[in-house]
Design an enzyme around this catalytic site. Structure first.
Site, PDB file in Angstrom:
ATOM      1  N   TRP A 139      19.613  45.027  38.317  1.00  0.00           N
ATOM      2  CA  TRP A 139      18.461  45.925  38.423  1.00  0.00           C
ATOM      3  C   TRP A 139      18.445  46.748  39.696  1.00  0.00           C
ATOM      4  O   TRP A 139      17.577  47.586  39.877  1.00  0.00           O
ATOM      5  CB  TRP A 139      17.154  45.104  38.356  1.00  0.00           C
ATOM      6  CG  TRP A 139      17.258  43.835  39.170  1.00  0.00           C
ATOM      7  CD1 TRP A 139      17.556  42.603  38.688  1.00  0.00           C
ATOM      8  CD2 TRP A 139      17.123  43.693  40.580  1.00  0.00           C
ATOM      9  NE1 TRP A 139      17.629  41.693  39.716  1.00  0.00           N
ATOM     10  CE2 TRP A 139      17.356  42.342  40.895  1.00  0.00           C
ATOM     11  CE3 TRP A 139      16.821  44.571  41.625  1.00  0.00           C
ATOM     12  CZ2 TRP A 139      17.306  41.845  42.196  1.00  0.00           C
ATOM     13  CZ3 TRP A 139      16.774  44.088  42.923  1.00  0.00           C
ATOM     14  CH2 TRP A 139      17.008  42.736  43.186  1.00  0.00           C
ATOM     15  N   LYS A 163      23.893  46.805  28.456  1.00  0.00           N
ATOM     16  CA  LYS A 163      22.723  45.903  28.473  1.00  0.00           C
ATOM     17  C   LYS A 163      22.186  45.962  29.903  1.00  0.00           C
ATOM     18  O   LYS A 163      22.696  45.297  30.807  1.00  0.00           O
ATOM     19  CB  LYS A 163      23.176  44.485  28.123  1.00  0.00           C
ATOM     20  CG  LYS A 163      22.119  43.602  27.486  1.00  0.00           C
ATOM     21  CD  LYS A 163      20.903  43.341  28.322  1.00  0.00           C
ATOM     22  CE  LYS A 163      21.038  42.195  29.285  1.00  0.00           C
ATOM     23  NZ  LYS A 163      19.868  42.093  30.192  1.00  0.00           N
ATOM     24  N   GLY A 213      26.528  41.557  38.573  1.00  0.00           N
ATOM     25  CA  GLY A 213      25.344  40.713  38.713  1.00  0.00           C
ATOM     26  C   GLY A 213      25.653  39.538  39.615  1.00  0.00           C
ATOM     27  O   GLY A 213      26.540  39.615  40.479  1.00  0.00           O
ATOM     28  N   SER A 214      24.938  38.433  39.387  1.00  0.00           N
ATOM     29  CA  SER A 214      25.066  37.299  40.293  1.00  0.00           C
ATOM     30  C   SER A 214      26.305  36.456  39.954  1.00  0.00           C
ATOM     31  O   SER A 214      26.831  36.508  38.837  1.00  0.00           O
ATOM     32  CB  SER A 214      23.817  36.426  40.193  1.00  0.00           C
ATOM     33  OG  SER A 214      23.707  35.936  38.878  1.00  0.00           O
ATOM     34  N   GLU A 235      31.838  42.206  39.093  1.00  0.00           N
ATOM     35  CA  GLU A 235      31.382  42.717  40.392  1.00  0.00           C
ATOM     36  C   GLU A 235      30.171  41.871  40.755  1.00  0.00           C
ATOM     37  O   GLU A 235      29.090  42.073  40.211  1.00  0.00           O
ATOM     38  CB  GLU A 235      30.978  44.192  40.278  1.00  0.00           C
ATOM     39  CG  GLU A 235      32.058  45.098  39.714  1.00  0.00           C
ATOM     40  CD  GLU A 235      33.141  45.449  40.714  1.00  0.00           C
ATOM     41  OE1 GLU A 235      32.938  45.206  41.912  1.00  0.00           O
ATOM     42  OE2 GLU A 235      34.198  45.940  40.284  1.00  0.00           O
ATOM     43  N   CYS A 269      24.525  45.096  46.839  1.00  0.00           N
ATOM     44  CA  CYS A 269      25.570  44.073  46.918  1.00  0.00           C
ATOM     45  C   CYS A 269      26.311  44.164  48.249  1.00  0.00           C
ATOM     46  O   CYS A 269      26.747  43.163  48.783  1.00  0.00           O
ATOM     47  CB  CYS A 269      26.522  44.212  45.741  1.00  0.00           C
ATOM     48  SG  CYS A 269      27.160  45.882  45.548  1.00  0.00           S
ATOM     49  N   GLU A 366      23.736  34.619  49.574  1.00  0.00           N
ATOM     50  CA  GLU A 366      23.327  36.022  49.480  1.00  0.00           C
ATOM     51  C   GLU A 366      21.822  36.158  49.705  1.00  0.00           C
ATOM     52  O   GLU A 366      21.030  35.381  49.180  1.00  0.00           O
ATOM     53  CB  GLU A 366      23.685  36.562  48.094  1.00  0.00           C
ATOM     54  CG  GLU A 366      23.399  38.044  47.972  1.00  0.00           C
ATOM     55  CD  GLU A 366      23.862  38.642  46.647  1.00  0.00           C
ATOM     56  OE1 GLU A 366      23.593  38.039  45.586  1.00  0.00           O
ATOM     57  OE2 GLU A 366      24.488  39.707  46.674  1.00  0.00           O
TER      58      GLU A 366
HETATM   59  P1  NAD Z   1      21.843  38.523  37.191  1.00  0.00           P
HETATM   60  O1  NAD Z   1      23.148  37.838  37.223  1.00  0.00           O
HETATM   61  O2  NAD Z   1      20.621  37.710  37.164  1.00  0.00           O
HETATM   62  O3  NAD Z   1      21.736  39.498  35.908  1.00  0.00           O
HETATM   63  C1  NAD Z   1      22.682  40.514  35.675  1.00  0.00           C
HETATM   64  C2  NAD Z   1      22.638  40.889  34.193  1.00  0.00           C
HETATM   65  O4  NAD Z   1      23.137  39.810  33.404  1.00  0.00           O
HETATM   66  C3  NAD Z   1      21.235  41.185  33.660  1.00  0.00           C
HETATM   67  O5  NAD Z   1      21.296  42.292  32.804  1.00  0.00           O
HETATM   68  C4  NAD Z   1      20.896  39.920  32.893  1.00  0.00           C
HETATM   69  O6  NAD Z   1      19.958  40.097  31.858  1.00  0.00           O
HETATM   70  C5  NAD Z   1      22.247  39.576  32.318  1.00  0.00           C
HETATM   71  N1  NAD Z   1      22.401  38.171  31.902  1.00  0.00           N
HETATM   72  C6  NAD Z   1      21.691  37.084  32.307  1.00  0.00           C
HETATM   73  N2  NAD Z   1      22.171  35.963  31.730  1.00  0.00           N
HETATM   74  C7  NAD Z   1      23.219  36.344  30.947  1.00  0.00           C
HETATM   75  C8  NAD Z   1      24.129  35.644  30.108  1.00  0.00           C
HETATM   76  N3  NAD Z   1      24.067  34.314  29.963  1.00  0.00           N
HETATM   77  N4  NAD Z   1      25.085  36.351  29.466  1.00  0.00           N
HETATM   78  C9  NAD Z   1      25.183  37.693  29.628  1.00  0.00           C
HETATM   79  N5  NAD Z   1      24.333  38.410  30.396  1.00  0.00           N
HETATM   80  C10 NAD Z   1      23.365  37.748  31.065  1.00  0.00           C
HETATM   81  O7  NAD Z   1      21.847  39.518  38.443  1.00  0.00           O
HETATM   82  P2  NAD Z   1      20.646  40.432  38.970  1.00  0.00           P
HETATM   83  O8  NAD Z   1      19.640  39.557  39.637  1.00  0.00           O
HETATM   84  O9  NAD Z   1      20.207  41.352  37.885  1.00  0.00           O
HETATM   85  O10 NAD Z   1      21.400  41.327  40.075  1.00  0.00           O
HETATM   86  C11 NAD Z   1      21.573  40.957  41.391  1.00  0.00           C
HETATM   87  C12 NAD Z   1      23.004  40.542  41.651  1.00  0.00           C
HETATM   88  O11 NAD Z   1      23.903  41.605  41.321  1.00  0.00           O
HETATM   89  C13 NAD Z   1      23.263  40.250  43.115  1.00  0.00           C
HETATM   90  O12 NAD Z   1      23.991  39.057  43.247  1.00  0.00           O
HETATM   91  C14 NAD Z   1      24.104  41.433  43.578  1.00  0.00           C
HETATM   92  O13 NAD Z   1      24.916  41.171  44.684  1.00  0.00           O
HETATM   93  C15 NAD Z   1      24.879  41.738  42.352  1.00  0.00           C
HETATM   94  N6  NAD Z   1      25.431  43.099  42.387  1.00  0.00           N
HETATM   95  C16 NAD Z   1      26.776  43.251  42.625  1.00  0.00           C
HETATM   96  C17 NAD Z   1      27.338  44.542  42.715  1.00  0.00           C
HETATM   97  C18 NAD Z   1      28.816  44.730  43.003  1.00  0.00           C
HETATM   98  O14 NAD Z   1      29.307  45.852  42.905  1.00  0.00           O
HETATM   99  N7  NAD Z   1      29.558  43.695  43.360  1.00  0.00           N
HETATM  100  C19 NAD Z   1      26.514  45.658  42.540  1.00  0.00           C
HETATM  101  C20 NAD Z   1      25.153  45.456  42.309  1.00  0.00           C
HETATM  102  C21 NAD Z   1      24.627  44.166  42.233  1.00  0.00           C
END
Ligand code: NAD
Length: 509
Positions: A139, A163, A213-214, A235, A269, A366
């Site tokens: 997000w 998604k 994501g995370s 990522e 990130c 983080e």
């Molecule tokens: P998150 O992992 O909670 O969610 C990311 C996405 O995954 C969301 O769309 C979520 O709905 C989806 N998701 C959740 N459970 C899932 C599953 N079991 N299967 C498939 N999809 C699923 O992360 P967040 O809180 O939305 O974002 C923050 C994180 O993103 C931080 O750790 C940040 O460092 C990272 N991030 C990394 C980069 C990079 O380039 N390395 C860039 C931006 C953000």
């Protein structure tokens, strides 16, 4: 939780701003099937035709700047200037870069084989689209991480199903409407809205997943994708260190630190998340950072502010818990250190923490929030050792007037990218590969690797002479085996004398 709809709330005011139906597994499968059909035709278009659509997309994004500003500030709580300065600036540049360079990145490559006998063949490596790419996004940059991530995949001839995060789906939905207006065929770029289950359904039917994501969710995605053996790029999170050496320009270092740590309320990130400062300049540096952070204006986007709210309440609670734990273990808040009591939304005060050490979560996990922990170190070696003492390895920055020394340190920093005398900018070079090491993920966005990952690389070996038969073909005889052995010795054995012996053996037959 109601899993039939996603309710989007403004994190700045907590007001409900939209409610969208959740895409169930069958909806996701249908979207992927539609995408497959659209991709069939799209893959036949030329790079020039695709680039034309991208340029129209860029114009439309600029035309729709006000509307995008409204949507992005509403769903993220960020100031308007960040929408233009970060999301749109990046996107417009990235579009220009992909439109121009994709054709070179994906041009068939002629390979010169090492094995002398293969020199009689023509060897070419080509890139073809994988099919339907599933993009799962966080997000923190709702347009960059959806539409922006899709652009190289589309340029490579794929269809995309995105998604977006359940917290910020509106920018992606708007982005897909603009994409159609720009001339992308119907269903080539689609958005499915929902929670983790919708993401899982996408992993179950897409041809590749690009996940941002995370770390925790990344692991789940890889496990699920392993069942289908589809490629995944990851990522993930970071804990980016900043190293300030005693010969640094402290004004620049302090400015870059505050901007690099607090932009988007620290929800980037590649935010600066921990700072190691050489002892002789520690006091002066922390004074400068403290003064700058105290001057930061925080509030809703309609006011003249530097930073807005955080986007997620869950993250705000995590950040507060990390700061509280650090204080309980002996850290001191030079400024901030609590949720902003004067604002209704998810506002955490910009915070500088001193007297921190690596036993504290705020230095090891983080921190997706506006927190700058600063630690005094005796020298560059100690700074490097502490910086590398992390499970993450995304990015980092080094400040010094000695360019050669800073470069040597940068090479030793365990991270996918490094800034020297700067912060955050590694992300905004769409022409250079960017990725993580350790638990920050694998695969790259940007540059040649950032588009080739969306392709199946194929090697084509072409016979040049059309002989009726080739030496190794059947029948297999003992004479042929002896000849092959001589040939192998002739080609591969070291020393001219040995080669001559093999040549004689071969000539004898
Ligand atoms: P998150 O992992 O909670 O969610 C990311 C996405 O995954 C969301 O769309 C979520 O709905 C989806 N998701 C959740 N459970 C899932 C599953 N079991 N299967 C498939 N999809 C699923 O992360 P967040 O809180 O939305 O974002 C923050 C994180 O993103 C931080 O750790 C940040 O460092 C990272 N991030 C990394 C980069 C990079 O380039 N390395 C860039 C931006 C953000």
């Amino acid at each position: 939780m109601n899993t039939q709809t996603v309710i989007v709330r403004s994190p700045a005011t907590l007001e409900k701003i939209a409610e969208l139906p959740v895409s169930q597994a069958a909806d996701v499968r249908a979207a992927v099937a539609r995408g497959r059909e659209a991709q069939n035709l799209w893959q036949r278009t030329s790079f020039t035709e695709r680039a034309k659509v991208l340029y129209r997309l860029r114009d439309l994004l600029l035309d729709e700047g006000d509307k995008l500003g409204d949507i992005l500030t509403a769903e993220t709580g960020r100031p308007r200037a960040e929408v233009f300065g970060a999301e749109l600036f990046y996107l417009c540049d990235a579009i220009g870069s992909w439109a121009k360079k994709s054709v070179d990145y994906l041009r068939p490559e002629k390979i010169r084989p090492h094995f002398p006998l293969m020199k009689f063949k023509k060897v070419v490596s080509t890139y073809s689209p994988r099919g339907v790419i599933g993009i799962i996004s966080p997000w923190n940059f709702p347009l960059t991480m959806t539409l922006g991530e899709a652009i190289p995949a589309l340029m490579a001839g794929n269809a995309v199903v995105v998604k977006p995060s359940e917290l910020t789906p509106l920018s992606a939905v708007f982005g897909s409407a603009i994409a159609v207006r720009a001339g992308f065929p119907e269903n080539l770029f689609q958005v499915v809205v929902g929670y983790g289950e919708t993401g899982e359904a996408l992993v179950d039917c897409a041809d590749m997943i690009a996940f941002t994501g995370s770390v925790e969710t990344g692991r789940r995605v890889v496990r699920r994708a392993a069942e289908r053996l589809i490629p995944v790029s990851l990522e993930l999170g970071g804990k980016d260190p900043m190293i300030v050496l005693k010969d640094a320009d402290l004004d620049r270092a302090a400015g870059a630190c505050v901007w690099g740590a607090l932009m988007n309320s620290g929800q980037i990130c590649t935010s600066i998340e921990r700072v190691y400062v050489e002892a002789p300049v520690y006091q002066e540096f922390t004074d400068k950072v403290g003064a700058k952070v105290r001057a930061i204006r925080q509030g809703p986007s309609e006011n003249e502010v530097d930073i807005g709210s955080m986007t997620s309440e869950e993250q705000l609670k995590k950040v507060a818990a990390q700061v509280d734990q650090a204080v309980a273990k002996g850290a001191r808040a030079l400024t901030g250190g609590r949720r902003n009591p004067n604002l209704p939304g998810f506002y955490y005060e910009p915070t500088v923490l001193l007297d921190v050490n690596q036993s504290m979560e705020v230095m090891m996990e983080e921190t997706f929030g506006p927190v700058i922990p600063i630690m005094k170190v005796s020298d560059a070696e100690e700074a490097l050792r502490l910086a590398n003492d992390s499970r993450y390895g995304l990015s980092g920055s080094i400040f010094s007037r000695n360019g050669a020394h800073a470069f040597r340190l940068a090479e030793k920093l365990q991270s996918g990218s490094v800034c020297i005398n700067d912060s955050l900018v590694t992300f905004i070079v769409p022409d250079a590969p960017m990725g993580g090491t350790k638990e920050s993920g694998f695969g790259y966005r940007h540059g040649a690797e950032g588009i080739r990952k969306f392709c199946q690389q194929k090697t084509i070996v072409i016979d040049r002479f059309g002989l009726k038969e080739e030496f190794p073909w059947y029948p297999t005889t003992s004479k042929k085996a002896a000849q092959l052995r001589h040939l192998l010795n002739l080609l591969c054995r070291s020393g001219w004398r040995n080669k001559f012996r093999a040549f004689k053996g071969l000539a004898k037959g």
